[in-house]
Design an enzyme around this catalytic site. Structure first.
Site, PDB file in Angstrom:
ATOM      1  CD  GLU A 231       7.530   7.396  12.154  1.00  0.00           C
ATOM      2  OE1 GLU A 231       8.750   7.134  12.243  1.00  0.00           O
ATOM      3  OE2 GLU A 231       6.792   7.641  13.121  1.00  0.00           O
ATOM      4  CG  HIS A 273       9.818   8.329  15.594  1.00  0.00           C
ATOM      5  ND1 HIS A 273       8.585   7.878  15.215  1.00  0.00           N
ATOM      6  CD2 HIS A 273       9.797   8.389  16.958  1.00  0.00           C
ATOM      7  CE1 HIS A 273       7.835   7.653  16.292  1.00  0.00           C
ATOM      8  NE2 HIS A 273       8.571   7.954  17.358  1.00  0.00           N
ATOM      9  CG  LEU A 292       1.875  -1.183   2.642  1.00  0.00           C
ATOM     10  CD1 LEU A 292       1.617  -0.286   3.835  1.00  0.00           C
ATOM     11  CD2 LEU A 292       2.540  -2.494   3.103  1.00  0.00           C
ATOM     12  NE  ARG A 293      -5.045   2.438  -0.391  1.00  0.00           N
ATOM     13  CZ  ARG A 293      -4.286   3.529  -0.202  1.00  0.00           C
ATOM     14  NH1 ARG A 293      -3.222   3.742  -0.972  1.00  0.00           N
ATOM     15  NH2 ARG A 293      -4.583   4.404   0.741  1.00  0.00           N
ATOM     16  CB  ALA A 295       1.159  -6.240  -1.186  1.00  0.00           C
ATOM     17  N   GLY A 296      -2.298  -6.331  -1.615  1.00  0.00           N
ATOM     18  CA  GLY A 296      -3.536  -6.962  -1.098  1.00  0.00           C
ATOM     19  C   GLY A 296      -3.765  -6.710   0.364  1.00  0.00           C
ATOM     20  CB  VAL A 299      -3.976   0.469   2.652  1.00  0.00           C
ATOM     21  CG1 VAL A 299      -3.403   1.857   3.006  1.00  0.00           C
ATOM     22  CG2 VAL A 299      -2.883  -0.592   2.712  1.00  0.00           C
ATOM     23  N   PRO A 300      -6.612   1.889   4.542  1.00  0.00           N
ATOM     24  CG  PRO A 300      -6.547   3.094   6.546  1.00  0.00           C
ATOM     25  CD  PRO A 300      -5.963   1.882   5.879  1.00  0.00           C
ATOM     26  CB  SER A 302      -7.399   9.333   5.382  1.00  0.00           C
ATOM     27  OG  SER A 302      -8.571   9.243   6.182  1.00  0.00           O
TER      28      SER A 302
END
Ligand code: ACO
Ligand code: LMR
Length: 615
Positions: A231, A273, A292-293, A295-296, A299-300, A302
């Protein structure tokens, strides 16, 4: 239990707070997972001890209510989970107490609004004690086929559709409880299902992080792939990227950070939140997804493709025979609560009670369809209410007035009458109101007060059979039957009963006809010639006028006979005289009169010197 496990099929838990709905949902989940016994061993509710009833399938079971954590842990030392439903005012103290106990290892903190400083202390304490906190501000999570936290995973239908009643191969963790339920369904539709899912809660300082749980899943051999929903706000997702880069996380991970829409919104947007606000560029969803991508991690592009990536990853693991899809089974049906099933028209049953006179099931209760407020607004009066509740009729005003007159004149007839006497004796014996009243009411019968019914029956017999009054009297005499409604201990032809006069006058001025009264008076002419106290007494007068009135209101003879069979005609005397009996009770209480004992000089003692021997 392994160090990476928080919950198993044998997990026993406490619920702190009176959350009976959450407990029932947990028990239904346990039952659906074909467990032998409930996972909840007790509710901790300081306000009261005892027990609460729940369903286990279709049968009821009792779950204890215990008033403190200390008592609960001592009574159930194997329970190592506490789901803390306490509000943010007491969540910290209670969670700390649970962490300090010897047996509780995992605490789920549901409350929102726990102060950040307290959250940080709780997280540090849990880490120091090698214990776990999930939350605050969470709905919890689920160990498929084993244990469900409170209300997590939504309805039983959702649980069934997400196949949470049996473990699959996926370990899932997210911030949001709501998105977790959605993710469980996505995972069930695109893999062999969830193995474990946790929502860590949306606060800035959760008791355990997304990475904490992913690292648990990494150690769990039953979990073959990881799925995560981050998030915007904070930097927790960068810890995950680093864990993948440094090899702490090796299992395939599909991940998405929600909140990418923030960039099209003006300024810094605070999402639902507390922790969901990007205070810097690196805290935005886009930045995190990019990291994140890099780092391998899968990840979509969307959230729309999230399920695709999950499916591709799962399929690859199956092809590589790393995953052997979990076998499915049809779980036991969870019965729907009767009230819900009725509301949904799923069940029907015969009723055990029928009421056609009063219905209190709606917002305002009604007498034979007349709402109580209308009864007052339209001045139905006690006569009108009797009409509604006894006769189920909206009777005319004169009929209401007749009954109200009867109630007034019959309310009492002094302390000497046998019913009042018994009420007084009972009151003087120290009996309470109801006992003293009943003592008087039980005196009412064929000779005192209870001749109204009999009078209606007897005079109708003579009247319907067109018996001349003299023949009627002779017939009754021949049958040795006292004519009900005839005779009085006090009143005579010369000392008429004013009450009877009042009723006759009312009837003659308000009723169209008084056929049965006239017949009764003709009988009185005969009987009073024999003895001057054999007059039409008050019971008799009420009885015959009641019949005259009902015939005027178009009640059929059958209906009248049914009322006679039900003893309805005595009801007016019972209702009215209860006022007098209660008056005598209160009178004796006010006077503080002592126990009554009948005077000896008023008793004829005619006792044999010895009993006759027989046999
Ligand atoms: N019908 C025919 N004969 C009667 C009736 C009657 N209702 N009541 C009394 N008698 C006769 C008796 O058979 C007796 O005849 P006998 O001398 O040939 O044997 C004679 O009158 C005297 O009988 P008692 O019982 O001594 O008369 P008493 O004055 O004590 O009776 C009572 C009064 C109890 C009310 C009696 O008339 C009776 O039982 N009536 C019928 C029941 C009734 O109507 N009760 C309501 C009273 S009002 C009220 O409680 C509010
Ligand atoms: C009453 O109303 O109680 C009386 O008529 C009976 C009685 O004995 O006086």
């Amino acid at each position: 239990m392994k160090d990476y496990e928080l919950f198993t099929k044998d997990t026993k838990a406490f619920i702190y707070g009176g959350q009976t709905a959450a407990v029932q949902r947990m028990l239904d989940f346990d039952f659906m997972c074909r467990k032998d016994e409930p996972s909840v061993v007790a509710m901790i509710t300081p306000e009261r001890s005892g027990f609460e009833l729940f369903f286990w399938g279709t049968r009821e079971i009792r779950i204890p209510r215990i008033t403190s954590i200390t008592q609960a842990t001592s009574r159930y030392p194997t329970a190592d989970v506490m789901i803390n439903f306490a509000s943010q005012r007491s969540a910290y103290d209670l969670t700390m107490e649970a962490l300090n106990s010897d047996s509780i290892r995992t605490v789920i903190v549901i409350a929102e609004g726990v102060p950040e400083r307290q959250e940080r202390i709780l997280a540090a304490t849990a880490k120091e004690k090698a214990k776990w906190i999930i939350g605050p501000a969470t709905v919890g999570g689920v160990k498929a086929g084993a244990f469900k936290i409170g209300n997590a995973a939504g309805t039983m239908q959702n649980i069934r559709e997400a196949k949470l009643y049996r473990p699959g191969s996926v370990g899932f963790v997210s911030v949001s409880g709501g998105l977790s339920n959605e993710a469980y369904n996505i995972i069930a539709r695109n893999t062999d299902g969830l193995n474990e899912g946790v929502a860590i809660g949306g606060d800035a300082f959760p008791g355990s992080t997304l990475l904490d749980h992913l690292l648990r899943y990494e150690k769990n051999p039953d979990i073959k792939m990881l799925v995560c929903l981050g998030e915007l706000g904070g930097t927790a997702e960068y810890d995950i990227a680093n864990a993948v880069k440094d090899g702490r996380l090796t299992k395939p991970l599909v991940m998405w950070v929600t909140g990418t829409c923030a960039k099209v919104l003006p300024g810094q947007v605070q999402f639902g939140h507390a922790g969901a606000k990007a205070k810097a560029a690196i805290e935005t969803a886009d930045a995190k997804n990019d990291a994140l991508r890099k780092a391998g991690i899968t990840v979509p592009d969307s959230f729309d493709d999230y399920h695709e990536k999950i499916k591709q990853t799962y399929t690859k693991l199956c092809d590589e025979e790393i995953i052997t899809p979990a076998e499915d089974f049809t779980p036991p049906n969870i019965p729907v609560n009767y009230k819900q099933a009725t509301a949904e028209g799923l069940v029907r049953k015969r009723t055990n009670f029928i009421s056609t006179i009063c219905d209190e099931s709606g917002e305002v209760h009604n007498y034979c369809g007349v709402p109580i407020d209308e009864v007052i607004e339209k001045n139905y009066g006690i006569g009108g209410v009797i009409g509604l509740l006894w006769f189920k009729k909206d009777i005319p005003v004169y009929a209401r007035q007749f009954m109200e007159m009867v109630l007034q004149i019959i309310a009492d007839h002094g302390p000497a009458v046998s019913g009042a006497h018994n009420t007084i004796v009972a009151a003087r014996a120290g009996k309470d109101l109801i006992s003293s009243l009943v003592s008087g009411l039980l005196t009412i019968g064929p000779r005192f007060g209870g001749a109204v019914n009999g009078a209606a029956e007897h005079f109708l017999y003579g009247f319907r059979n067109k018996l001349a009054s003299r023949d009627f009297v002779s017939q009754m005499k021949a049958k040795n039957v006292r004519i009900q409604g005839i005779g009085h201990r006090l009143h005579t032809v010369e000392n008429p009963d004013k009450r009877v006069e009042l009723m006759k006058d009312f009837a003659r001025s308000h009723f169209e006809k008084t056929d049965l009264l006239d017949y009764a008076l003709s009988v009185e002419q005969v009987t009073s010639q024999k003895k001057n106290n054999l007059i039409l007494n008050v019971d008799g007068c009420i009885g015959v006028l009641f019949v005259d009135l009902l015939r005027e209101l178009k009640f059929t003879d059958t209906e009248i006979d049914e009322m006679i069979d039900a003893g309805l005609f005595n009801a007016l005397f019972v209702l009215g005289r209860s006022i007098g009996f209660m008056g005598h009770y209160f009178d004796q209480r006010r006077l503080q009169t002592s126990l009554y004992r009948h005077p000896l000089d008023d008793i004829l003692y005619d006792v044999p010197s010895r009993p006759e021997k027989v046999g």
